[in-house]
Design a protein around this motif. Structure first.
Motif, mmCIF file in Angstrom:
data_model
loop_
_atom_site.group_PDB
_atom_site.id
_atom_site.type_symbol
_atom_site.label_atom_id
_atom_site.label_comp_id
_atom_site.label_asym_id
_atom_site.label_seq_id
_atom_site.Cartn_x
_atom_site.Cartn_y
_atom_site.Cartn_z
ATOM 1 N N ALA A 1 9.270 0.034 -1.411
ATOM 2 C CA ALA A 1 10.157 1.906 -1.055
ATOM 3 C C ALA A 1 10.040 2.243 -2.526
ATOM 4 C CB ALA A 1 10.748 2.018 -0.186
ATOM 5 N N ALA A 2 11.070 2.120 -2.864
ATOM 6 C CA ALA A 2 11.691 2.682 -4.886
ATOM 7 C C ALA A 2 10.717 2.342 -5.518
ATOM 8 C CB ALA A 2 13.188 2.506 -4.630
ATOM 9 N N GLY A 3 9.575 1.068 -5.650
ATOM 10 C CA GLY A 3 9.078 0.832 -6.616
ATOM 11 C C GLY A 3 7.443 1.408 -6.832
ATOM 12 N N ASP A 4 6.790 1.550 -8.005
ATOM 13 C CA ASP A 4 5.914 2.002 -8.555
ATOM 14 C C ASP A 4 4.908 1.031 -7.779
ATOM 15 O OD1 ASP A 4 4.238 3.448 -10.678
ATOM 16 O OD2 ASP A 4 3.182 1.180 -10.524
ATOM 17 N N LEU A 5 3.435 1.546 -7.032
ATOM 18 C CA LEU A 5 2.800 0.887 -6.221
ATOM 19 C C LEU A 5 2.348 -0.214 -7.287
ATOM 20 C CD1 LEU A 5 1.178 0.662 -3.838
ATOM 21 C CD2 LEU A 5 -0.387 2.128 -4.273
ATOM 22 N N MET A 6 1.905 0.164 -8.281
ATOM 23 C CA MET A 6 0.917 -1.008 -9.103
ATOM 24 C C MET A 6 1.865 -2.311 -9.177
ATOM 25 S SD MET A 6 -1.525 1.627 -11.265
ATOM 26 C CE MET A 6 -2.221 -0.115 -12.004
ATOM 27 N N ASP A 7 2.872 -1.286 -9.715
ATOM 28 C CA ASP A 7 4.097 -2.845 -10.194
ATOM 29 C C ASP A 7 4.139 -3.504 -8.609
ATOM 30 O OD1 ASP A 7 4.909 -2.033 -12.961
ATOM 31 O OD2 ASP A 7 6.329 -0.427 -12.363
ATOM 32 N N GLN B 1 2.291 -4.301 -6.184
ATOM 33 C CA GLN B 1 1.186 -5.527 -6.150
ATOM 34 C C GLN B 1 0.677 -6.433 -6.562
ATOM 35 O OE1 GLN B 1 -1.446 -1.891 -6.349
ATOM 36 N NE2 GLN B 1 -1.764 -1.128 -3.863
ATOM 37 N N GLU B 2 1.260 -6.103 -8.267
ATOM 38 C CA GLU B 2 1.568 -6.597 -9.218
ATOM 39 C C GLU B 2 2.341 -8.147 -9.311
ATOM 40 O OE1 GLU B 2 1.990 -7.698 -13.883
ATOM 41 O OE2 GLU B 2 1.989 -5.592 -13.304
ATOM 42 N N ARG B 3 3.215 -8.096 -8.390
ATOM 43 C CA ARG B 3 4.304 -8.737 -8.021
ATOM 44 C C ARG B 3 3.990 -9.350 -7.115
ATOM 45 N NH1 ARG B 3 10.089 -7.293 -5.921
ATOM 46 N NH2 ARG B 3 9.188 -6.211 -4.548
ATOM 47 N N TYR B 4 3.340 -9.076 -5.977
ATOM 48 C CA TYR B 4 2.722 -9.249 -4.655
ATOM 49 C C TYR B 4 1.704 -10.626 -4.845
ATOM 50 C CZ TYR B 4 0.836 -10.130 -0.632
ATOM 51 O OH TYR B 4 -0.252 -10.736 0.692
ATOM 52 N N ILE B 5 1.225 -10.350 -6.096
ATOM 53 C CA ILE B 5 -0.061 -11.381 -6.607
ATOM 54 C C ILE B 5 0.343 -12.398 -7.352
ATOM 55 C CG2 ILE B 5 -2.208 -11.422 -7.987
ATOM 56 C CD1 ILE B 5 -3.150 -8.356 -7.317
ATOM 57 N N LEU B 6 1.163 -12.484 -8.295
ATOM 58 C CA LEU B 6 1.834 -13.254 -8.467
ATOM 59 C C LEU B 6 2.555 -13.943 -7.831
ATOM 60 C CD1 LEU B 6 2.651 -11.077 -12.325
ATOM 61 C CD2 LEU B 6 0.850 -12.529 -12.139
ATOM 62 N N LEU B 7 3.741 -13.484 -7.112
ATOM 63 C CA LEU B 7 3.992 -14.874 -6.223
ATOM 64 C C LEU B 7 3.028 -14.247 -5.069
ATOM 65 C CD1 LEU B 7 7.290 -13.086 -4.745
ATOM 66 C CD2 LEU B 7 7.242 -14.402 -5.642
ATOM 67 N N PHE B 8 2.720 -14.422 -4.520
ATOM 68 C CA PHE B 8 1.461 -15.221 -3.630
ATOM 69 C C PHE B 8 0.194 -15.663 -3.626
ATOM 70 C CE2 PHE B 8 4.962 -12.682 -1.658
ATOM 71 C CZ PHE B 8 6.027 -13.235 -0.949
ATOM 72 N N THR C 1 0.819 -0.974 0.292
ATOM 73 C CA THR C 1 -0.052 -0.037 -0.175
ATOM 74 C C THR C 1 0.743 1.136 -0.132
ATOM 75 O OG1 THR C 1 0.312 0.045 2.076
ATOM 76 C CG2 THR C 1 -1.816 -1.040 1.369
ATOM 77 N N GLU C 2 0.028 2.730 -0.197
ATOM 78 C CA GLU C 2 1.017 3.470 -0.083
ATOM 79 C C GLU C 2 0.626 3.844 1.288
ATOM 80 O OE1 GLU C 2 1.708 5.888 -2.471
ATOM 81 O OE2 GLU C 2 -0.351 5.909 -4.037
ATOM 82 N N GLU C 3 1.350 3.587 2.244
ATOM 83 C CA GLU C 3 1.350 3.086 3.618
ATOM 84 C C GLU C 3 2.510 2.798 3.976
ATOM 85 O OE1 GLU C 3 -2.403 4.678 3.814
ATOM 86 O OE2 GLU C 3 -1.379 2.660 2.860
ATOM 87 N N LEU C 4 2.421 1.420 2.869
ATOM 88 C CA LEU C 4 4.153 0.511 2.993
ATOM 89 C C LEU C 4 4.834 1.159 2.569
ATOM 90 C CD1 LEU C 4 4.982 -2.447 4.208
ATOM 91 C CD2 LEU C 4 4.464 -3.135 2.123
ATOM 92 N N LEU C 5 4.771 1.748 1.538
ATOM 93 C CA LEU C 5 5.819 2.662 1.055
ATOM 94 C C LEU C 5 6.631 3.950 1.567
ATOM 95 C CD1 LEU C 5 4.924 0.515 -1.972
ATOM 96 C CD2 LEU C 5 5.124 2.301 -3.038
#
Length: 253
Positions: free
Chosen positions: A51-57, A59-66, A15-19
């Motif tokens: 933190a350095a990544g784009d939020l949507m990127d 999120q997409e990485r997280y979904i693909l992994l987990f 989320t934005e808060e996590l970043l």
């Protein structure tokens, strides 16, 4: 143990808060310093990466992994019970463990969701938390190996859990878990086949001490037992409000 809260946050949906929490997360790891420097450094690299990544990127990485691959599911009982009926009772047992520990999660996730499990562990004494996270150690080891093969920075979280738990997982159990299908998230046919697999069983009538079919829920019940001389006053247990970002606040009972 606030380090467990950091690990919980890192395994939560970005989320934005996590970043934006980069400095806070790293600060907790360094101030508490319950992990060796190498593990703290690896976690800091993961935190910087998120933190350095784009939020949507992210999120997409997280979904693909987990979320797409059963082999990397963050639901602990997925690796122990699969889709068997025993999983429902294990969920009930785990909820009871949370409630008896004075922990009242408000999220809509299933109780075996690893970030939620780590939030609960963080409310226990250090000794209790270490014993608790050691129970699914074979699951953590398998997840770490699969993430390592994918060169994923999320491997750092499971390396940290292994170090904190001080447990020595059974090599045979890890081997059985790693023998399960582990398709890539873009291989839809293989994913369908993997999700159709039967529940994971570690031998017929696997005993509780083998961390098989009935183990995790049984051993988690040990968390309800307070340390000698530290029995809580009835109704005085802490209550936790857990947000989706992994940030928690403590309120009175």
């Amino acid at each position: 143990m606030k380090t467990l809260k950091v690990l919980s946050a890192l395994l939560s949906y970005p989320t934005e808060e996590l970043l934006a929490a980069r400095d806070e997360l790293v600060g907790v790891l360094e101030r508490e310093a319950v992990l060796p420097r190498a593990e703290r450094r690896a976690l800091a690299l993961l935190i910087d990466d998120i933190a350095a990544g784009d939020l949507m990127d992210m999120q997409e990485r997280y979904i693909l992994l987990f979320d797409r691959t059963r082999a990397l599911s963050l639901h602990l009982f997925e690796h122990v019970h699969g889709e068997s009926r025993d999983r429902g009772q294990a969920m009930v047992d785990l909820i009871k463990v949370y409630e008896d520990g004075g922990y009242t999660p408000t999220v809509t996730e299933l109780p075996d969701f690893l970030p939620l499990f780590l939030e609960f562990a963080a409310t226990r004494t250090a000794a209790e938390a270490i014993e608790l996270i050691g129970q699914p150690g074979h699951v953590f080891a398998a997840l770490r190996e699969r993430l390592r093969k994918r060169s994923s920075p999320y491997e750092a979280v499971f390396s940290a859990l292994a170090r904190l738990s001080q447990a020595k997982p059974d090599a045979a159990m890890i081997e059985r878990l790693l023998a399960e299908p582990d398709p890539e998230p873009d291989d839809l046919e293989a994913l369908d086949a993997a999700w159709a697999e039967e529940e994971v069983l570690f031998g017929p009538g696997a005993a509780a001490e083998d961390c098989g079919k009935d183990t995790l829920s049984a051993k988690l019940r040990q968390a309800r037992r307070p340390a000698p001389g530290l029995e809580p006053v009835p109704g005085a247990g802490p209550r936790m409000t857990v947000t989706h970002s992994g940030i928690t606040t403590r309120t009175g009972a």
